[in-house]
Scaffold this motif. Structure first.
Motif, short mmCIF file in Angstrom:
data_model
loop_
_atom_site.label_atom_id
_atom_site.label_comp_id
_atom_site.label_asym_id
_atom_site.label_seq_id
_atom_site.Cartn_x
_atom_site.Cartn_y
_atom_site.Cartn_z
N LYS A 178 0.63 -1.30 -0.23
CA LYS A 178 0.15 0.01 0.06
C LYS A 178 1.08 1.04 0.04
N GLU A 179 1.52 1.20 0.95
CA GLU A 179 2.64 2.62 0.50
C GLU A 179 3.39 2.66 -0.73
N THR A 180 3.72 1.61 -0.77
CA THR A 180 4.78 1.59 -2.23
C THR A 180 3.33 2.24 -3.34
N ASN A 181 2.75 1.84 -3.72
CA ASN A 181 1.52 2.55 -3.87
C ASN A 181 0.56 3.38 -4.17
N LEU A 182 0.87 3.31 -2.58
CA LEU A 182 0.66 5.53 -2.28
C LEU A 182 1.98 6.05 -3.28
N ARG A 183 3.21 6.13 -2.84
CA ARG A 183 4.25 6.86 -3.71
C ARG A 183 4.54 6.61 -4.48
N ALA A 184 3.90 5.61 -5.51
CA ALA A 184 3.67 6.27 -6.95
C ALA A 184 3.04 6.81 -7.30
N ALA A 185 1.41 6.86 -6.77
CA ALA A 185 0.29 7.41 -6.99
C ALA A 185 0.56 9.51 -6.30
N LEU A 186 1.63 9.56 -5.39
CA LEU A 186 1.64 11.05 -5.04
C LEU A 186 2.94 11.32 -6.03
N GLU A 187 3.78 10.83 -6.74
CA GLU A 187 4.76 10.94 -8.07
C GLU A 187 3.62 11.68 -9.32
N ALA A 188 2.82 10.04 -9.27
CA ALA A 188 2.29 10.87 -10.80
C ALA A 188 1.82 11.75 -10.43
N THR A 189 0.75 12.33 -9.47
CA THR A 189 -0.10 13.11 -9.43
C THR A 189 0.88 14.97 -9.54
N ARG A 190 1.91 14.41 -8.64
CA ARG A 190 3.20 15.91 -9.04
C ARG A 190 3.19 16.32 -10.09
N ALA A 191 3.73 15.08 -10.98
CA ALA A 191 3.78 15.27 -12.32
C ALA A 191 2.68 16.08 -13.16
N TYR A 192 1.44 15.23 -13.48
CA TYR A 192 0.14 15.05 -14.03
C TYR A 192 0.20 16.75 -13.42
N LEU A 193 0.59 17.47 -11.88
CA LEU A 193 -0.01 18.85 -11.35
C LEU A 193 1.16 20.02 -12.09
N ASP A 194 2.35 19.25 -12.72
CA ASP A 194 3.56 20.30 -13.36
C ASP A 194 3.39 20.85 -13.98
N PHE A 195 2.13 19.51 -15.54
CA PHE A 195 2.21 19.77 -16.12
C PHE A 195 0.66 21.16 -16.85
#
Length: 417
Positions: free
Chosen positions: A229-246
């Motif tokens: 769960k923590e691994t998947n959350l870290r990936a999701a957080l990074e994906a969220t940041r990456a899309y917000l960057d766009f």
């Protein structure tokens, strides 16, 4: 003309997508269900059960192997075989976040969409997780797509704005034929990325890291957590940041804290859902890999009646043998269940369920389990694909739950004990 090959949730979603765009199509299914044919014809599409038409493109459901003789014949007649992810990319301008991996992709997908919604982005999830990607892509500001190897092996120009690669392990060897072919299908997610796109990846998985370093996309590495769960959350957080960057937007930390309090729980992942006397029923229908099944066997209350079987994907049984002392009986269902159970060894009782119809086989498995248990748990952790008897793992889980409640199980969760 387009042929939609395979109905079910994916094929019907594709037909609705095509109807909205006024695109002509016909449909075919190897084993058509009457209710699905009725839905398809009600949408205005006709069947081609003889496969006599000439088609430019064939949108094949993920459950249909690319090596199927009918698909081979259609390719020889000039058709391009693709999947719903490719179709969504071609006919919708909605940006897509594509997420794949051997383990964790459903959870990471649900988490990513949830976190983006918390940031005020109209994000909708779909693909391998319900609903189909084509059913949400037109309604979303960004579509968050869970993508299986079966979906990724039939893409061509598909290009997500954010690609998320969680891990590369062992799975679906029955379908892909080799580990190399399976990994190649997963890595198709990266093949069309450009420097304008982002790649979120697990930097501690050597194969993932190697592929990421060859990609021209902007790299966003993450390190795994102590739990899935923590691994998947870290990936999701990074994906969220990456899309917000766009979007040129910073992460709203206050909104993030609120979202973390309400993370969704993916269904059919080690869910204790019913109880009969002192026997607990646990639905882990998604557990088709050795590591997932091992975790389930460790966590389920002993003694365990373990429902095992379906279409063997090349499971490694060795790691499960030390856990067999926790198992009272193995209830072997499906095409390969009896063979897999016997190969486990360990002196555990094996009851083979010869019934071919899925729901009846599941009912018989639950009956046999209750004959042998006065306490402990009945665990559905099949270690195999579902397609021999069910539409998918969700259908298999539903059959298990229906059988449990029909045989006297009462709704229950640990919090209500």
């Amino acid at each position: 003309m387009i042929l939609v090959y395979g109905l079910g949730r994916s094929g019907l979603g594709v037909l609705r997508f095509l109807k909205k765009r006024g695109l002509p199509a016909r449909f075919y299914d190897d084993q058509p269900r009457e209710e699905e044919v009725v839905q398809a014809t009600a949408l205005g599409f006709a069947p081609d059960f003889e496969l006599q038409g000439v088609y430019r493109e064939v949108v094949a459901a993920p459950g249909v192997p690319l090596a199927h003789p009918n698909l081979e014949a259609l390719r020889e007649r000039g058709a391009l075989v693709l999947g719903e992810a490719e179709l969504a990319f071609r006919f919708s301008s909605t940006p897509i976040i594509g997420i794949t991996g051997t383990a964790g992709k459903t959870t990471a997908t649900l988490f990513t969409a949830h976190l983006l919604r918390g940031q005020g982005v109209r994000a909708l999830e779909g693909g391998n997780v319900d609903p189909p990607l084509v059913s949400v892509v037109d309604e979303a500001e960004v579509a968050v797509a869970e993508l299986s190897s079966f979906q990724l092996e039939r893409i061509h120009a598909f290009r997500p704005r954010v690609a998320v690669l969680l891990n590369l392990g062992v799975d679906h060897l029955d379908r892909h034929g080799s580990l190399e072919a399976y990994h190649a299908a997963k890595l198709n997610l990266l093949k069309n990325l450009t420097p304008e796109d982002a790649l979120v990846y697990n930097e501690q998985d050597p194969k993932v890291r190697e592929a990421a370093l060859l990609s021209p996309a902007r790299r966003h590495p993450f390190t795994p957590g102590e739990s899935p769960k923590e691994t998947n959350l870290r990936a999701a957080l990074e994906a969220t940041r990456a899309y917000l960057d766009f979007l040129g937007r910073p992460l709203d930390e206050a909104a993030l804290r609120e979202s973390l309090q309400t993370l969704p729980e993916p269904p059919h992942r080690f869910q204790a859902f019913a109880k009969k006397g002192s026997v607990v029923f646990i639905d882990d229908s998604i557990a088709t890999r050795t590591a997932s099944v091992a975790a389930a066997l460790k966590a389920a209350p002993a003694p365990i009646a373990w429902i095992l079987g379906g279409e063997d994907k090349g499971a490694d049984l060795e790691a499960l043998r030390p856990l067999l002392p926790r198992v009272r009986v193995v209830l072997a269902i499906g095409r390969d269940g009896p063979r897999m159970a016997e190969a486990l060894g360990g002196g555990v009782e094996v009851v083979a369920i010869p019934e071919r119809e899925g729901r009846e086989a599941m009912r018989q498995a639950v009956v046999e389990a209750l004959k042998r248990l006065e306490e402990g748990s009945v665990l559905l952790a099949p270690l195999a694909a579902s397609f021999d008897q069910f539409r998918n793992y969700r259908d298999r889980a539903q059959a298990f739950r229906e059988a449990v409640f029909a045989l006297g199980g009462e709704p229950w969760t640990p919090s209500t004990s």
